[in-house]
Write a protein that holds these residues in place. Structure first.
Motif, PDB file in Angstrom:
ATOM      1  N   LEU A 263     -57.800  -9.771  44.749  1.00  0.00           N
ATOM      2  CA  LEU A 263     -58.181  -9.532  43.358  1.00  0.00           C
ATOM      3  C   LEU A 263     -57.202 -10.219  42.398  1.00  0.00           C
ATOM      4  CD1 LEU A 263     -59.146  -5.753  43.584  1.00  0.00           C
ATOM      5  CD2 LEU A 263     -60.649  -7.755  43.751  1.00  0.00           C
ATOM      6  N   GLU A 264     -57.648 -10.365  41.167  1.00  0.00           N
ATOM      7  CA  GLU A 264     -56.860 -11.103  40.174  1.00  0.00           C
ATOM      8  C   GLU A 264     -55.624 -10.319  39.749  1.00  0.00           C
ATOM      9  OE1 GLU A 264     -59.283  -9.155  39.355  1.00  0.00           O
ATOM     10  OE2 GLU A 264     -58.717  -8.209  37.463  1.00  0.00           O
ATOM     11  N   ASP A 265     -54.512 -11.053  39.554  1.00  0.00           N
ATOM     12  CA  ASP A 265     -53.338 -10.444  38.924  1.00  0.00           C
ATOM     13  C   ASP A 265     -53.105 -11.038  37.531  1.00  0.00           C
ATOM     14  OD1 ASP A 265     -52.313 -12.928  39.714  1.00  0.00           O
ATOM     15  OD2 ASP A 265     -51.065 -12.080  41.312  1.00  0.00           O
ATOM     16  N   ASP A 266     -53.988 -11.899  37.109  1.00  0.00           N
ATOM     17  CA  ASP A 266     -53.903 -12.499  35.781  1.00  0.00           C
ATOM     18  C   ASP A 266     -55.317 -12.869  35.338  1.00  0.00           C
ATOM     19  OD1 ASP A 266     -51.690 -13.960  33.874  1.00  0.00           O
ATOM     20  OD2 ASP A 266     -53.593 -15.040  33.897  1.00  0.00           O
ATOM     21  N   ALA A 267     -55.635 -12.547  34.107  1.00  0.00           N
ATOM     22  CA  ALA A 267     -56.992 -12.834  33.624  1.00  0.00           C
ATOM     23  C   ALA A 267     -56.981 -13.138  32.140  1.00  0.00           C
ATOM     24  CB  ALA A 267     -57.908 -11.630  33.877  1.00  0.00           C
ATOM     25  N   MET A 268     -57.842 -14.067  31.775  1.00  0.00           N
ATOM     26  CA  MET A 268     -58.100 -14.348  30.369  1.00  0.00           C
ATOM     27  C   MET A 268     -59.578 -14.090  30.143  1.00  0.00           C
ATOM     28  SD  MET A 268     -56.653 -15.560  27.527  1.00  0.00           S
ATOM     29  CE  MET A 268     -57.626 -15.245  26.042  1.00  0.00           C
TER      30      MET A 268
END
Lengths: 377, 377, 377, 377
Positions: free
Chosen positions: D230-235
């Protein structure tokens, strides 16, 4: 763990300090408010007490009734908080200590040094806790600084520079407002205005972090608003027993400052900077190194700082929870733990001695005077 | 517009102040460096002068040669900057003024009050500009504060609180380092250490913004590092002619502070806060209102602030351009404009009088003493 | 050391960029302004040039005259700065490079990617420096971050988050002001508004610090003020060649922001934070450690950061001296040193390719597109 | 006023969220903890409940027992707080609502959009409050911003820029630590990592302040640490129903950020900036004017902001008291007042819809997708 039983004197409807104490006592579930004499208007006080869940038989009309009745009960309160007008602190605090109650007294503990020394003796003879609400000293990061100094992490403390300055009494057109005026009127406030009101917090903090006491001081007082008899601005230079140099500025006419309670502590091998408006950080600089931002809740802090913080790093905790930390410490001490870091009657009398010393010094244009209570000379 | 011809005394290879002056003089194209006696080592000075583009016939071995030769030339320099060791400022400045040159002197202008008064007289008789490099007063936002005070925007100034404190001399193991040691040695530094070095910048700023002068003061000096004869930490309380209360703290043992030159000015109807580490903003609070962040370059500032700012709002301008602003003002004054805001010999002698007053006061444990030069009493 | 001879095209009376270049070129004494075609109004340009000390024979009426005349001189200028309207940069820069001059071109270097590639080739064939004024990259602490990344001090760079946002075009009632309007009109500004104006500074900075180049991007454009054809707000996500994730926000309607050019760089073992409004500090955090405040001028910085800083720690240096640092680097490169850190034509064409990519992506609602110039694919 | 009776599910010994809820519920004296099923280990839960003063007959071994027993009592709890592992929120919340209890559920309210819609319906049919703990929206100054937007003080909201980023999961060597790992494992965390954990707080805040809802979004996800699914950074870029543009960045690998929950709101006639690490101030700028620092507790704030603040201006209040404000609102709503500002089940399902939309968008490289729950399309 059973909740402790708690009683309150003063802090009635509309007071600001009352809610802060109730939040402080209740927040962590340590105390239950079971008794109170909350207002000098007996009827109003009883009514408000009941609205707070106090049972009618313990909603007292005045503190003397409360003292008599609680003394007679088996399930008497474990702690009494005294949050009445300043001039009454001494009498009430003394009476409850005498009768064997633990007391948390709002600052100033007394109006004179002699009264202060009496409280110290009474508390000692009674073997009871007499705490004084220098609540800023209960912030986790303040405890951390005290701990680091005690561990020698900044070496001998050379210099403490602190201020507690705001501008909320800076409007001359508002100076006759009764909520402001009494603070600068010797009839009501005693010998000192701003220094006794805010300055002693800063002075206590200096001693608390440095782990040392003020020995002598020199003061420069000013009444920026002419109609004021007492000072609304003061600068106090001091020396501690161990030689530490101190500089303390306090003001209530510093328009634009909200509540500038800041302290900087400089030792042989490092320095600290802390501000009450951002109480969860300490700026720490080892000599020759970079400034580091220490955060409440970070790994590696002392047990003391960790114990007094409730939520994770970067979740700010504020003033009401500093008050709550005083109650955390009180609960621990009442249950038999240490009361080592609790501000107490000795701190209270030292503050009062410093106030009188500053007043005397200011009158003699900054003459250096002994700032210690006679009992500690 | 033709560039003005500029000469420099001191500021040779390796000096820190030299490059700051060269940048300041050149940045805006007002001055061209055409003459110099840059080093007490004549040969080294000449060589360095030539490396900076000074023609060999104007690369002098010492200031006396320079004085003689420049005095004799038709195209003599328009301005001489004196950036030599402190003890020589008086003699050189006096000689050049006497000979009809405009001078910019590094601070302190002189080592005694008497010398300072002499410079004031010499400059006046010669009809020449004698500026002193209190460059902090040339930041656009500092000029804006002075302007606002003069316009009455904060009412009568009640209180000025300032400090100029750093921790760069806080390491006792480094105290014998010659670059540090001389500052605390009366043989080399004169009667005062940190106060004369940094404090007088803050004191000048207080007067500059308030538009008033210091009348009397009380000082508390400390040598936090024992081996020092002169103070490395000082607190000075003062009163201005118009009654303004002043509080000034200066230190060189405040570990963690880089260069804490801050000033707070509190008047009847508003207050300011400015810090040299963020010189492009002023925090301004009208009494009863919210704090506003004023920005260098914003619309509606005074002509004075606008004139001294080069790039648009939020493009920070820093210390070297404050020095450059002194040269902007010098160029304007030399070309016949006003020198009203330029720090000058009167400021220089006032600083020196304050230094001697502070030393005297500190020796008598804070006795209040007159801080004015005799000529202004 | 002899001053280098410098010529300027554009930057006439009333321009903002002109004075910044003159200050930048002159501040450190490296360049002397000897020639110029400063205004499209020939007469006005010549007059202004003379007022700046340029001799009449080198005060040109237009850049073509200047090119012809300077090419013919033995003492031709060593460097030409191109600070004309954006649409003319390409033609002028190309012509001077072709003729064997070093050029510093304002950004954007060209209006199309094809033109940019042509400049790269021309500069290479001519063996001349073509620098582009991404001056933010010349701040000492920006160079320090680049150095630290190159040294591996934060490990592989995972993430760069940057913004360049202000609110100075946020007033719809002011949108027709000609000084604002042209920026959002494709007739005058080209294919992009705010991203081409400010965003490319941030994008260059991301590459400069990370030591890597943008490979592909996805853009979301908005025109918050309806009358605008071009974007006044943009978000661009990107990926670098080495896999670094990038996030860039730029806006001109962010009311209350003055000039929010900030960058955060996060690697495997540490992170940085830098802001253009406080350019002398970097907040650096090693993984698992405390945030440290790095100061321009502190001991132990790289030679590169030290070289580009003029005054001691805590004496702030600002935007005009970042421009000056570009000229410091240019002087060094012209005199035979390295031009390694100078932003150049390759940076210029990469920016233009990113602009076109962002425009294309925004039109297709954020489709990811190749952001490299064809020559680097 | 009688205290309300309160029960808790989850939040057992050692949990972090448990103490925050207990402090929140108790701080202002509104709730008394009388029942609980605090741990999945029945015995441990009962024991801990009793240590907190819960009577043995209401110290339950699991939530089903609690539901049955409390439903049968006349003096049943007035409010149940659900602070169990995320995957169980739906079932427990639904069951208690169905049985006619008011519920405060920790976020995320459910694991799917369908579950969320079901909760909305159940709460509506039961006529009970289902609050969700988006506690940041209960800070006084956040309520003030919402109020000001609603009053039109910044005009139509053009743009919201927010981030909720920290670096506490940035250490790859710590990624297998079970306390960190589960958050990035779809088996345990569901479809999203960092966005579902922190991003939805920021998204809720954007809607809360703007008074509008997210319509569609485009997401860019990254797993900076490779081992993470899963993502640990998102915009996430988004558009609200009324056209407001949104930009939201969230990260857990932003080393050096402690808890960067910031929000900026830009309208036609003004802008705001607020940061959770300094929650007592709002920086407000009217278009064309100076930035003003608004302070919690200042005169002239809305009733809503004043109601939720306990101590005077400049006495900071922090995160635990934001949680307490949720309980203040709950108490008021249970006693018959408005629940208008309480985050509720509709907010809960909107968050979940946004999470699924972001996951879908990220999988299709930023394709714009509808972010609304089907029930609100």
């Amino acid at each position: 763990m059973m909740k402790l039983k708690w009683g309150m004197i003063g802090g009635g409807e509309g007071s600001q300090i009352g809610p802060a104490h109730r939040l402080g006592a209740q927040a962590d579930g340590n105390f239950e408010l079971v008794a109170g004499a909350l207002d000098h208007d007996a009827e109003k006080g009883r009514k408000y007490a009941e609205s707070l869940g106090i049972s009618p038989d313990r909603a007292y009309g005045n503190w003397r009734d409360m003292l008599a009745a609680e003394s007679a009960r088996e399930d008497r309160v474990d702690l009494v908080t005294v949050a009445t007008p300043n001039a009454t602190h001494f009498e009430i605090t003394k009476a409850f200590l005498d009768a064997g109650f633990h007391v948390l007294c709002e600052k100033p503990m007394t109006m004179t040094v002699e009264q202060g020394e009496e409280i110290v003796q009474v508390a000692e003879e009674a073997g009871k806790i007499c705490a004084v609400n220098y609540c800023y000293s209960a912030y986790p990061m303040v405890r951390e600084m005290r701990h680091m100094v005690a561990q020698g992490e900044i070496g001998k403390v050379r210099l403490v520079v602190t201020n507690f300055s705001h501008g909320h009494h800076g409007d001359a057109t508002d100076a006759d407002n009764p909520r402001v005026r009494w603070r600068y009127d010797p009839e009501m406030a005693g010998v000192s205005g701003q220094f006794a009101d805010c300055g002693i917090h800063a002075l206590h903090m200096a001693s608390f972090i440095a782990g040392d006491e003020v020995r002598e001081l020199s003061a420069d007082f000013a009444s920026a608003i002419d109609s004021r008899v007492l000072e609304d601005d003061a600068m106090v230079n001091f020396r501690m027993e161990g030689g530490t140099v101190g500089r303390l500025w306090t003001s209530s006419v510093a328009i634009g400052r909200q509540h500038g309670f800041d302290i900087q502590v400089f030792g042989e091998t490092g320095g600290f900077r802390w501000a009450s408006e951002q109480p969860n950080q300490v700026y720490y600089t080892p000599v020759g190194g970079r400034t580091q931002i220490m955060e409440k809740g970070e790994n590696g802090l002392s047990d003391e700082a960790t114990r007094l913080s409730r939520v994770a790093i970067a979740h700010p905790e504020g003033f009401p929870l500093a008050v709550a930390n005083i109650y955390v410490d009180l609960a621990a001490a009442i249950r038999g733990g240490s009361s080592g870091n609790l501000p107490n009657a000795v701190d209270g009398v030292r503050s009062m001695a410093a106030v009188y010393a500053a007043v005397a010094s200011a009158k003699e244009r900054g003459k250096w005077v002994d700032a210690r209570p006679p009992m500690f000379r």
